[in-house]
Scaffold this active site. Structure first.
Site, short mmCIF file in Angstrom:
data_model
loop_
_atom_site.label_atom_id
_atom_site.label_comp_id
_atom_site.label_asym_id
_atom_site.label_seq_id
_atom_site.Cartn_x
_atom_site.Cartn_y
_atom_site.Cartn_z
N GLU A 108 -8.54 -0.51 -0.96
CA GLU A 108 -9.81 0.20 -0.82
C GLU A 108 -10.98 -0.70 -1.22
OE1 GLU A 108 -8.57 4.85 -1.32
OE2 GLU A 108 -8.58 3.65 -3.14
N GLU A 128 -0.47 5.72 -1.85
CA GLU A 128 -0.74 6.83 -2.77
C GLU A 128 0.16 8.03 -2.52
OE1 GLU A 128 -2.98 4.84 -1.50
OE2 GLU A 128 -4.66 4.54 -2.87
C1 3H9 Z 1 -4.45 4.38 -6.27
O1 3H9 Z 1 -4.75 3.25 -6.08
C2 3H9 Z 1 -5.41 5.53 -6.12
C3 3H9 Z 1 -6.66 5.11 -5.42
O2 3H9 Z 1 -6.66 5.59 -4.12
C4 3H9 Z 1 -7.87 5.59 -6.18
C5 3H9 Z 1 -7.87 7.07 -6.43
C6 3H9 Z 1 -8.76 7.49 -7.58
N1 3H9 Z 1 -0.59 1.27 -12.36
O3 3H9 Z 1 6.81 -2.66 -9.95
P1 3H9 Z 1 6.84 -3.77 -10.89
C7 3H9 Z 1 3.31 -1.78 -13.69
S1 3H9 Z 1 -2.90 4.84 -6.75
C8 3H9 Z 1 -0.02 1.09 -13.56
O4 3H9 Z 1 8.03 -3.95 -11.74
P2 3H9 Z 1 6.92 -5.63 -8.71
C9 3H9 Z 1 4.74 -1.31 -13.65
O5 3H9 Z 1 4.88 -0.06 -14.25
C10 3H9 Z 1 -2.05 3.34 -6.95
N2 3H9 Z 1 1.03 0.26 -13.76
O6 3H9 Z 1 6.50 -5.15 -10.17
C11 3H9 Z 1 5.43 -2.40 -14.40
O7 3H9 Z 1 5.20 -2.18 -15.78
P3 3H9 Z 1 6.31 -2.53 -16.88
C12 3H9 Z 1 -1.65 2.76 -5.65
C13 3H9 Z 1 1.50 -0.39 -12.70
O8 3H9 Z 1 6.44 -7.02 -8.62
C14 3H9 Z 1 4.63 -3.65 -14.01
O9 3H9 Z 1 3.37 -3.18 -13.56
N3 3H9 Z 1 -0.81 1.60 -5.88
C15 3H9 Z 1 0.96 -0.24 -11.42
O10 3H9 Z 1 8.36 -5.32 -8.47
C16 3H9 Z 1 5.28 -4.47 -12.91
O11 3H9 Z 1 5.56 -3.60 -11.81
C17 3H9 Z 1 0.52 1.73 -6.01
O12 3H9 Z 1 1.08 2.80 -5.89
C18 3H9 Z 1 -0.13 0.64 -11.27
N4 3H9 Z 1 -0.74 0.82 -10.08
O13 3H9 Z 1 6.10 -4.73 -7.73
C19 3H9 Z 1 1.26 0.46 -6.27
N5 3H9 Z 1 1.65 -1.01 -10.55
O14 3H9 Z 1 6.49 -4.02 -16.78
C20 3H9 Z 1 2.24 0.65 -7.39
C21 3H9 Z 1 2.59 -1.64 -11.27
O15 3H9 Z 1 5.72 -2.04 -18.14
N6 3H9 Z 1 2.93 -0.59 -7.74
N7 3H9 Z 1 2.50 -1.27 -12.57
O16 3H9 Z 1 7.52 -1.77 -16.46
C22 3H9 Z 1 3.91 -1.10 -6.99
O17 3H9 Z 1 4.28 -0.60 -5.95
C23 3H9 Z 1 4.61 -2.32 -7.53
O18 3H9 Z 1 4.36 -2.41 -8.91
C24 3H9 Z 1 4.11 -3.64 -6.87
C25 3H9 Z 1 4.71 -4.85 -7.64
C26 3H9 Z 1 4.59 -3.66 -5.42
C27 3H9 Z 1 2.62 -3.78 -6.94
#
Ligand code: 3H9
Length: 702
Positions: A108, A128
């Protein structure tokens, strides 16, 4: 944590480079959005800066909003004062430079920039919906304007990550960083090249036109998989708004639709599942030095349905894998089955023929143990009987390099007993796949007491490398997934004795959110498999609760789909389960013989009888120290048994009912039905102290 600010502005000549630094993935955590705005204002106020670049430090651009902030009542800047609003008002161009991930709020913000470049390995998306919300930072309004409503609809409703080369084709990014070029340098060059272009190309100024039919078509296409959910439908409404309303009004509509979702049960459950899937990778009582070995030569023993599926899992993720079987015919049949499975995917259009050929070419049938002697990891998937598995492990121990890891795909047997036939019990663990092994995401890693930490780390990593979610389980009969599921499997048959029909139970569970009912699943897996386990358990425990209806079906050769009849009957070459009056008669006969009084059940009673029995068992598993966390059990149910994700998992769902109510109901069934409903001591403690299942402290892992 790095000591650099979460967002900083660096100067590269006349270009201001704004860098987000919020490890590990640059989520928009506290201070990040404000930091971006401050840097934009600073750069815009600096006459020496002609244009800006927005990029991320470390491994990613921006992975989206900080998911931990949702549902906490955190303050958001009002519409018109957010990062992308400041970008829209920026008099100077901004180039987003994307590496790693630009997801959710990340994309975004990138779409708020005037130009977007990405390295070829980057991925962009608006996932999301997968956490029960919609892109609430303008994503539903900007993506349809940038890539067209049809593409936006598909991306936003599926939440899929789009690789940069595809994003280029879709118009989401403008350029790929050439191979070998430095991303920052390329972005700075781009910013310099566009510094004087006016008017600035803003995504919000574009129009989004759609054939109104696409929205209903999308609603129809997701009707089955999105049942009981709201987020996918709000996503569609928001994209529809982008095509029918002026930009500002569309943003307001997006905000309203977002607010309907953020605190709903669906979003809470999906957020919980997201973090549970990350927590499950952590083994809290293992030394920090624990390291996975870097295996490259896997072998699979046993070319049956499971062995074949496991070999396919390796091949699907680029591994050359060797597969052997006790007999030449078994091996030939196994390879035929693998070929047919791939061919079905090609026929369905989910796999290209050349990709099938490549995968198939990675699976190497071999004649005997000597042909796998140089492999570094072996997964045994022979028949589920100790007297069949032990000789295999003796042979493996004899031929394999002493460093090789020997894993068993057993679904229940004592792996310590199995390890005792080798001279390397520290190298032995369980890798329990779920059927079909190449499809189901769960890998249950079983930890016998003598397994070394590195062995467990390697088994966990093995799962991750072949696209699975690895979850650790103690060495107990049925391990954690099947053991917690076993009472459900018994209870569903006992419900028949008391007056239910398979189709009634299946309908309740489908309405609850399962893709298939448990009886139909039984027919798919084969009823003979469960019968083996029951025989073994009855032999070990004369008080074991038998399931005469299920046993009778198996005695009659009704094994399920493979024999054309099981709990249901099947027409030739059709997998549709048809209720079978023969089964209804059999149930009535057995119930009469057993003297069980027939009654009618509400849907809620059926649901609770099945799931509460498993919750009680899950508590027993935790009190015995066979699982680290309730959330690990939830991950197993989500990925091993198709538990509806938007309900979080078995234990999360139970918390929604409340630990006291669950306990009281189980205690009352204990009175009514006897021993099989004896409440777990942990469950009683939780109920007495008012502690949730999620906060339960299992006994130390043994
Ligand atoms: C959004 O953006 C809403 C908007 O539209 C605005 C509206 C108001 N937040 O997965 P990993 C942590 S909604 C907090 O093992 P990878 C995760 O918990 C969001 N924490 O790494 C982990 O912590 P820990 C939309 C997050 O390399 C660490 O980072 N975005 C977030 O296998 C490593 O993560 C998503 O839904 C987060 N957003 O994969 C993306 N992301 O080490 C969500 C990660 O303590 N994230 N953490 O366990 C993912 O899909 C994967 O993390 C990603 C990396 C593909 C990015």
């Amino acid at each position: 944590m790095s000591d650099k600010p979460v967002v900083r502005l660096e100067k590269d000549g006349d270009i201001g480079v704004i860098i987000v630094n919020y490890p590990p993935v640059n989520a928009l955590g506290p201070g990040v959005a404000d930091g971006i705005i401050a840097c934009l204002n600073q750069a815009n106020g600096d006459p020496a800066i002609k244009a800006m670049v927005l990029m991320g430090d470390g491994r990613s651009f921006i992975a989206g909003a900080d998911i931990r902030g949702f549902g906490t009542g955190r303050k958001r800047a009002p519409l018109g004062e957010r990062t992308y609003d400041v970008m829209d008002r920026s008099p100077k161009p901004i180039v987003a430079a994307i590496h790693g991930f630009a997801l959710g709020g990340g994309l975004e913000n990138a779409m708020g920039c005037h130009y977007r470049i990405a390295v070829p390995s980057a991925k962009v998306g608006l996932p999301e919906v997968l956490i029960g919300i919609l892109p609430g930072g303008g994503g539903t309004q900007r993506l349809p304007r940038l890539a067209g409503p049809q593409v936006a609809l598909e991306m936003i409703v599926s939440g899929r990550h789009v690789p940069a080369p595809e994003a280029l084709k879709l118009g989401i990014i403008d350029e790929l960083v050439p191979a070998g070029a430095d991303m920052r340098e390329t972005a700075v060059k781009k910013a310099r090249a566009v510094a004087n272009i006016r008017p600035l190309p803003r995504v919000r100024d574009r129009a989004a036109h759609a054939d109104p039919g696409i929205f209903d078509a999308m609603r129809k296409s997701i009707a089955r998989r999105a049942r009981n959910q709201k987020a996918p439908y709000n996503c569609i409404l928001a994209v529809e708004a982008a095509c029918t309303l002026p930009f500002e009004d569309g943003m307001k509509r997006e905000q309203d639709l977002f607010l309907e979702l953020e605190n709903a049960d669906e979003a809470k459950a999906l957020r919980y599942a997201f973090f549970a899937e990350r927590e499950v990778a952590k083994l809290p009582d293992m030394p920090a030095s624990m390291k996975a070995a870097d295996f490259s030569k896997p072998a699979v023993i046993g070319a049956g349905t499971m062995g074949g599926g496991i070999a396919m899992s390796f091949a699907d993720f680029g591994y050359d894998v060797r597969i052997m079987d006790a007999t030449e015919e078994g091996l030939t049949r196994g390879m035929d089955r693998i070929r047919n499975n791939y061919a079905t995917s090609v026929k369905r259009g989910s796999l290209a023929q050349d990709e099938m050929d490549r995968r198939l070419a990675r699976i190497h049938p071999v004649a005997g143990y000597d042909d796998i002697a140089d492999c570094d990891v072996v997964v045994e998937a022979v028949f589920e009987r100790m007297d069949v598995k032990k000789p295999v492990f003796e042979q493996l121990d004899r031929v394999m390099n002493p460093d090789a890891f020997l894993f068993s795909n057993s679904s229940a047997l004592d792996l310590d007993d199995l390890a005792s036939v080798t001279k390397r019990p520290e190298k032995i663990a369980g890798t329990h796949f779920f059927s079909p092994a190449n499809v189901m995401k769960l890998l249950e890693v079983v930890r016998p007491p003598r397994a070394a930490p590195d062995t467990l780390a390697t088994a966990m990593a093995l799962g991750r490398r072949i696209g699975k979610i690895s979850a650790i389980a103690g060495n107990t009969d049925g391990f954690v997934a099947n053991r917690s599921r076993a009472p459900f499997n018994s209870e569903m048959v006992i419900l028949l004795e008391e007056g239910c029909l398979p189709e009634q139970v299946d309908k309740v569970m489908i309405d609850f959110g399962y893709p298939m009912g448990p009886f139909a699943v039984g027919d798919l897996a084969g009823l003979d498999i469960g019968a083996e386990g029951r025989k073994r358990r009855l032999a070990a425990n004369p008080n074991y609760r038998t399931l005469p209806i299920a046993d009778k079906l198996v005695e009659m050769g009704r094994f399920g789909q493979k024999t054309g009849a099981g709990w249901y009957r099947y027409d030739k070459s059709d997998r549709t389960p048809h209720p079978d009056p023969f089964v209804a008669d059999l149930i009535a006969q057995v119930a009469t013989q057993m003297g069980v009084r027939q009654k009618t059940f509400t849907d809620e009673e059926i649901l609770r009888r099945l799931l509460f029995s498993s919750i009680n068992e899950a508590c027993k598993i935790m009190e015995e120290g066979k699982a680290y966390r309730a959330s690990d059990i939830d991950v197993m149910w989500l990925h091993g048994f198709g538990f509806p994700r938007y309900r979080g998992g078995l234990m999360f769902w139970a918390d929604g009912i409340g630990v006291r109510d669950v306990y009281n109901q189980i205690a009352s069934w204990h009175q009514q039905y006897g021993e099989r409903w004896a409440p777990s001591a942990l469950l009683r403690q939780l109920a007495e102290s008012g502690t949730s299942f999620r906060d339960a402290k299992p006994a130390p892992f043994v």
